[in-house]
Write a protein that holds these residues in place. Structure first.
Motif, PDB file in Angstrom:
ATOM      1  N   LYS A  35       3.780   1.597 -10.357  1.00 45.75           N
ATOM      2  CA  LYS A  35       2.896   1.122 -11.416  1.00 45.75           C
ATOM      3  C   LYS A  35       2.646  -0.379 -11.276  1.00 45.75           C
ATOM      4  CE  LYS A  35       4.466   1.425 -15.620  1.00 45.75           C
ATOM      5  NZ  LYS A  35       4.855   2.017 -16.920  1.00 45.75           N
ATOM      6  N   GLU A  36       3.702  -1.122 -10.964  1.00 46.65           N
ATOM      7  CA  GLU A  36       3.600  -2.553 -10.692  1.00 46.65           C
ATOM      8  C   GLU A  36       4.461  -2.863  -9.465  1.00 46.65           C
ATOM      9  OE1 GLU A  36       4.756  -4.972 -13.967  1.00 46.65           O
ATOM     10  OE2 GLU A  36       3.432  -3.956 -15.413  1.00 46.65           O
ATOM     11  N   LYS A  63       0.835  -1.211   0.000  1.00 46.28           N
ATOM     12  CA  LYS A  63       0.000   0.000   0.000  1.00 46.28           C
ATOM     13  C   LYS A  63       0.869   1.261   0.000  1.00 46.28           C
ATOM     14  CE  LYS A  63      -3.971   2.209   2.191  1.00 46.28           C
ATOM     15  NZ  LYS A  63      -3.431   3.556   2.005  1.00 46.28           N
ATOM     16  N   ASP A 103       1.440  -7.527  -7.783  1.00 50.61           N
ATOM     17  CA  ASP A 103       1.244  -8.117  -9.102  1.00 50.61           C
ATOM     18  C   ASP A 103       1.738  -9.548  -9.167  1.00 50.61           C
ATOM     19  OD1 ASP A 103       0.319  -5.798 -11.043  1.00 50.61           O
ATOM     20  OD2 ASP A 103       1.748  -4.945  -9.631  1.00 50.61           O
ATOM     21  N   ARG A 147       2.152   1.643  -3.517  1.00 47.18           N
ATOM     22  CA  ARG A 147       1.084   2.080  -4.419  1.00 47.18           C
ATOM     23  C   ARG A 147       0.799   3.565  -4.225  1.00 47.18           C
ATOM     24  NH1 ARG A 147       0.477  -1.697  -8.401  1.00 47.18           N
ATOM     25  NH2 ARG A 147      -0.134  -3.735  -7.574  1.00 47.18           N
ATOM     26  N   ASP A 148       0.713   3.974  -2.959  1.00 48.20           N
ATOM     27  CA  ASP A 148       0.439   5.383  -2.662  1.00 48.20           C
ATOM     28  C   ASP A 148       1.563   6.293  -3.152  1.00 48.20           C
ATOM     29  OD1 ASP A 148      -1.902   4.596  -1.485  1.00 48.20           O
ATOM     30  OD2 ASP A 148      -1.171   4.756   0.581  1.00 48.20           O
TER      31      ASP A 148
END
Length: 469
Positions: A373-374, A365, A417, A368-369
């Protein structure tokens, strides 16, 4: 857990040396610590819950005074034994004198020995194995001519993984279990003092030169007349050094069995890159023990290594914290992403291991924040599938995420991913440059080198065999 000891013939500030040694070993335990100083047979002890620098203030160290011999301990608390009363070293009095003992490890027959000692009148005040071992040694000491003779007899009764330091009024004794499952080494300072420690990095912290590892089953006796080695228990079974020392437990600047931990982790990363390649823009490591493997992954794959996560150095290791809530709270304030490295990138995150999976979801997380991208998670250890009975606080297989989910399912849970683990066959190649002849990888493959405790609630199929790797 970790042990540290120093032996000299002249009165000196040995407490200060043990303090620095324990500080270097803080990564092995952060629940409690303690030091016992021996000044001509008079023992001065102080121990408490907390980190080394919190417990041993200048006033406390000064109160311990000067001496010739000293031992110390850092300990991580399991859910059942995190109280102050379980801090080590343990000091005991018996009819032939006094003894202090410091332990790194865990007995698999501890409950059995404890019941036996209790039926013979022993009273136990703690929940740790050091007190059980001390009772066994004292029982033998009553009928032996020396402390080392008693220790030698006691070792025949101890089953499990342990490194021990035992201090009498005149001697310091170092013991390593017969399979060498936990590391123990010794060295010497220019002033003539001998230093014994769980890892060589602690020798460096007090300017001691590494001489060698204590052999599996060896009992080393340090006295004013020199060193004596008792090898009655050596070579009776195959060596089974805990491979998790190379993957996670030890500090990267330590040398175990003549193999650099840093190089072993880089090798793990390189093998991981071969086993689980993926197209990406940057490789980052989970601080701290995942960084070396990330460098190895980057070098092997040709994908650039980047600084992706910053660790708050004042937060301890979440894997060894007792209790799920404690681990999750610490993860929240432990790591921060470096956006410049991550934003818009396909990221490979290399971690040292995935045990409960608690950290992974939070870290994904964070990435991602930060604009990743992956995110492809790679573990430089194989799947953790079995309980460790030798010192790692895993109470049930239900805690192990790899026992419940496939890698694809784990990726979904984490929000990643993909997820990949180091193949089990590669874990035995980590320290090929060293001198170790065999490894314990029971947490990964279930091949236990000893019997498991019979009174545990976690009974399941297992096998006992000599390591053939």
């Amino acid at each position: 857990m970790a042990v540290f000891g120093i032996f000299g013939t002249e009165t000196a500030n040995v407490a200060s040396s043990v303090y620095y040694g324990l500080y270097a070993l803080q990564h092995r335990g952060q629940a409690s610590c303690g030091i016992v100083v021996n000044d001509d047979g008079v023992f001065h002890v102080y121990k408490d819950s907390g980190l080394v620098n919190e417990v041993f203030t200048p006033n406390v160290l000064n109160a311990l005074g000067l001496g010739q011999i000293a031992i110390g301990n850092v300990r991580y608390g399991t859910v059942d034994t995190k109280d102050r009363i379980n801090a080590e070293p343990i000091v005991v009095n018996h009819n032939k004198g006094r003894m202090a003992i410091s332990l790194d490890g865990k007995l698999v027959n501890g409950a059995e020995l404890k019941r036996e000692m209790e039926l013979q009148g022993s009273i136990f005040h703690t929940g740790n194995d050091a007190e059980i071992i001390s009772a066994v040694i004292i029982k033998e000491r009553i009928q032996s001519s020396s402390i080392e003779e008693a220790v030698c007899k006691a070792v025949s009764r101890l089953k499990g993984a342990y490194s021990l330091l035992i201090m009498s009024p005149q001697k310091l004794i170092a013991v390593r279990d017969i399979q060498g499952m936990h590391p123990l080494c010794f060295g010497k300072r220019n002033d003539g003092e001998y230093v014994i420690a769980s890892e060589s990095c602690a020798l460096n912290s007090v300017s001691a030169n590494l001489i060698r590892d204590v052999k599996p089953g060896e009992i080393m006796v340090f006295t004013k007349d020199g060193i004596r080695s008792i090898e009655d228990h050596c070579g009776k079974v195959g060596e089974r050094l805990c491979v998790f020392e190379y993957l996670y437990t030890a500090r990267p600047d330590s040398v175990i069995a003549d193999c650099s931990v840093h190089l072993a982790r880089k090798r793990a990363g390189a093998m991981l890159a071969k086993a689980h390649p993926v197209e990406a823009d940057v490789v980052i490591g989970a601080p701290d023990s995942g960084i070396d493997a990330a460098i190895g992954y980057a070098e092997e794959s040709g994908i650039p290594y980047g600084l992706g996560l910053i660790k708050n150095k004042y937060i301890g290791r979440t894997f060894i914290d007792p209790g799920q809530n404690v681990r999750e709270d610490k993860v929240r304030i432990k790591l921060n992403p470096v956006r410049e490295t991550i934003e818009g990138k396909r990221v490979i995150l290399v971690d040292d291991s995935i045990v409960r999976g608690t950290t992974c979801t939070r870290v994904v997380k964070l990435l991602r924040d930060a604009g990743a991208k992956e995110i492809h998670i790679r573990s430089s250890a194989p799947e953790f599938l079995n309980i460790c009975y030798y010192g790692t606080d895993i109470g049930s297989k239900a805690e192990l995420i790899a026992c419940k989910y496939t890698t694809e399912e784990m990726a979904k849970i984490f929000g990643a991913d993909s997820v990949g683990f180091l193949p089990i066959q590669d874990v035995f190649k980590l320290a090929e440059s060293g001198k170790c002849k065999g490894y314990c990888a029971a947490c990964f493959n279930g091949d236990y080198p000893t019997e498991i405790p019979q009174d545990t609630d976690n009974k399941y199929d297992y096998k006992i065999s000599e390591n053939k790797n």
